[in-house]
Design a protein around this motif. Structure first.
Motif, short mmCIF file in Angstrom:
data_model
loop_
_atom_site.label_atom_id
_atom_site.label_comp_id
_atom_site.label_asym_id
_atom_site.label_seq_id
_atom_site.Cartn_x
_atom_site.Cartn_y
_atom_site.Cartn_z
N VAL A 186 -31.40 49.76 23.50
CA VAL A 186 -32.64 50.21 24.13
C VAL A 186 -32.75 51.73 24.12
O VAL A 186 -33.86 52.27 24.00
N GLU A 187 -31.62 52.43 24.23
CA GLU A 187 -31.68 53.89 24.16
C GLU A 187 -32.03 54.36 22.76
O GLU A 187 -32.82 55.30 22.58
N PHE A 188 -31.46 53.72 21.76
CA PHE A 188 -31.75 54.06 20.37
C PHE A 188 -33.24 53.85 20.08
O PHE A 188 -33.89 54.69 19.44
N ALA A 189 -33.79 52.74 20.58
CA ALA A 189 -35.21 52.45 20.36
C ALA A 189 -36.10 53.41 21.13
O ALA A 189 -37.12 53.90 20.60
N ALA A 190 -35.74 53.70 22.39
CA ALA A 190 -36.58 54.58 23.21
C ALA A 190 -36.69 55.97 22.62
O ALA A 190 -37.76 56.60 22.65
N LYS A 191 -35.61 56.48 22.06
CA LYS A 191 -35.64 57.80 21.43
C LYS A 191 -36.60 57.85 20.25
O LYS A 191 -37.08 58.92 19.87
N ARG A 192 -36.90 56.69 19.69
CA ARG A 192 -37.77 56.61 18.52
C ARG A 192 -39.15 56.06 18.86
O ARG A 192 -39.97 55.85 17.97
N GLY A 193 -39.39 55.82 20.16
CA GLY A 193 -40.68 55.31 20.59
C GLY A 193 -40.97 53.91 20.09
O GLY A 193 -42.13 53.56 19.86
N LYS A 194 -39.93 53.09 19.97
CA LYS A 194 -40.09 51.74 19.44
C LYS A 194 -39.71 50.69 20.47
O LYS A 194 -38.87 50.93 21.34
N GLN A 195 -40.34 49.53 20.37
CA GLN A 195 -39.98 48.40 21.21
C GLN A 195 -38.70 47.74 20.69
O GLN A 195 -38.31 47.92 19.53
N VAL A 196 -38.08 46.97 21.58
CA VAL A 196 -36.92 46.16 21.18
C VAL A 196 -37.35 44.71 21.08
O VAL A 196 -38.44 44.32 21.54
#
Length: 336
Positions: A186-196
């Protein structure tokens, strides 16, 4: 049911190009309701479950990166658009950080990433498409850290993760904290503005475990989740699989909108039947915030295990047949 999830078989390139009958059925189901999502697992290499040696995998990945297989993905994209599946979510090379599939990443991560980028570019070139691409590793490091396989923000729309209740004795907090686990995702996705997303999740090494089910549903509902998929064939399942009654009771309570009362509480509302395209109808929990249906229309050959969809007011849940036959207790897949 809000999400339909199926897989293309990976026995030949004709499989990867998509069976028009199967794609047509799923596309019709999708078009019948604008709130629905269609998720399609796409093998990147064939044969995809044949214990191909690492050296041969590396050669095939290099061929893919050069464009040798472009025409197959172009045909798949054109078929999907022609049949109405223009906004299908695709999961090419799912569980690439593991060892199960030929389309695994470890033999050559650089070539794997280049090949993924090529597939996305080819499929996005088809007029009328609105595809989204879901990068879906196994939870944890597995054979290689999945971050080493990530092909780039411009060719990934959703960052998924397949998550089963293993190893034996582990807790949900372990799954959150482990390297390359749920928190890292979730942190990796949040940094990229993407949903999981969670295209596959279910029980495994710890038996009938309602706590895992409840914690997973709570995790999904409290993070920016695009969709979830429940794997329901035994030993993973908790809807039609009778081996896990406590988990089944907890899941039905959660999907019906309760806060997860103990399994001994009153049962969910009486079931109704809602068939999915090409599937054998199964019982579905009715109620104001929940609907479930089995979906086993798969392009794969041989018997497909069934799974269920469970829709809630939070992120969508889906039915997802496994791409391979149901494992028996004596022959469980090594990756899980």
């Amino acid at each position: 049911m809000q999400v339909g999830h199926t897989y293309l078989a990976g026995n030949s390139w004709a499989d990867v190009e998509g069976d028009p009958v199967v794609l047509g059925m799923w596309s019709q189901w999708r078009l019948a309701d604008p709130s629905r999502m269609l998720i399609l697992g796409v093998p990147m290499l064939v044969p995809n479950e044949a214990n191909v040696p690492d050296g041969e995998v590396a050669k095939l990945l290099a061929q893919g990166a050069r464009g040798d297989f472009d025409r197959h993905f172009l045909r798949l994209a054109r078929r999907l658009v022609a049949l109405g599946g223009t906004d299908t979510v695709l999961t090419p090379g799912w569980e690439m950080n593991g060892v199960t599939y030929t389309h695994r990443c470890k033999p050559d991560p650089t070539a794997w990433k280049a090949y993924w980028r090529r597939i996305v570019s080819v499929m996005r070139s088809v007029p009328g498409q609105r595809f989204r691409f879901d990068f879906t590793p196994n939870r944890g490091q597995d054979a290689i850290p999945w971050t080493r396989c990530y092909p780039g923000d411009d060719v990934v729309d959703i960052i998924g993760m397949d998550s089963y209740d293993q190893p034996a004795g582990a807790t949900f907090d372990d799954y959150v904290r482990e390297p390359y686990g749920l928190q890292d995702q979730v942190e990796f996705a949040a940094k990229r503005g993407k949903q999981v997303s969670y295209p596959e999740w279910g029980l495994f090494r710890n038996g009938d475990n309602p706590e895992f089910v409840q914690r997973m549903v709570e995790w999904i509902r409290t993070h920016d989740t695009s969709y979830q998929t429940v794997t329901d064939y035994c030993p993973h399942g908790f809807w039609q699989c009778s081996q896990n009654p406590r988990s089944s009771s907890r899941f039905k309570q959660l999907m019906a909108g309760s806060k997860g009362a103990p399994a001994a509480a009153a049962p969910a509302p009486a079931p109704t039947v809602a068939p999915a395209p090409g599937a054998t109808p199964s019982a579905t929990a009715s109620g104001p915030a929940s609907a479930s249906a089995s979906a086993s229309a798969s392009a794969s050959t041989g018997p497909s295990p069934s799974a269920v969809a469970a829709a809630s007011g939070a992120p969508s849940a889906s039915a997802s047949p496994s791409p391979s036959p149901s494992p028996s207790p004596s022959n469980l897949p090594a990756r899980r």
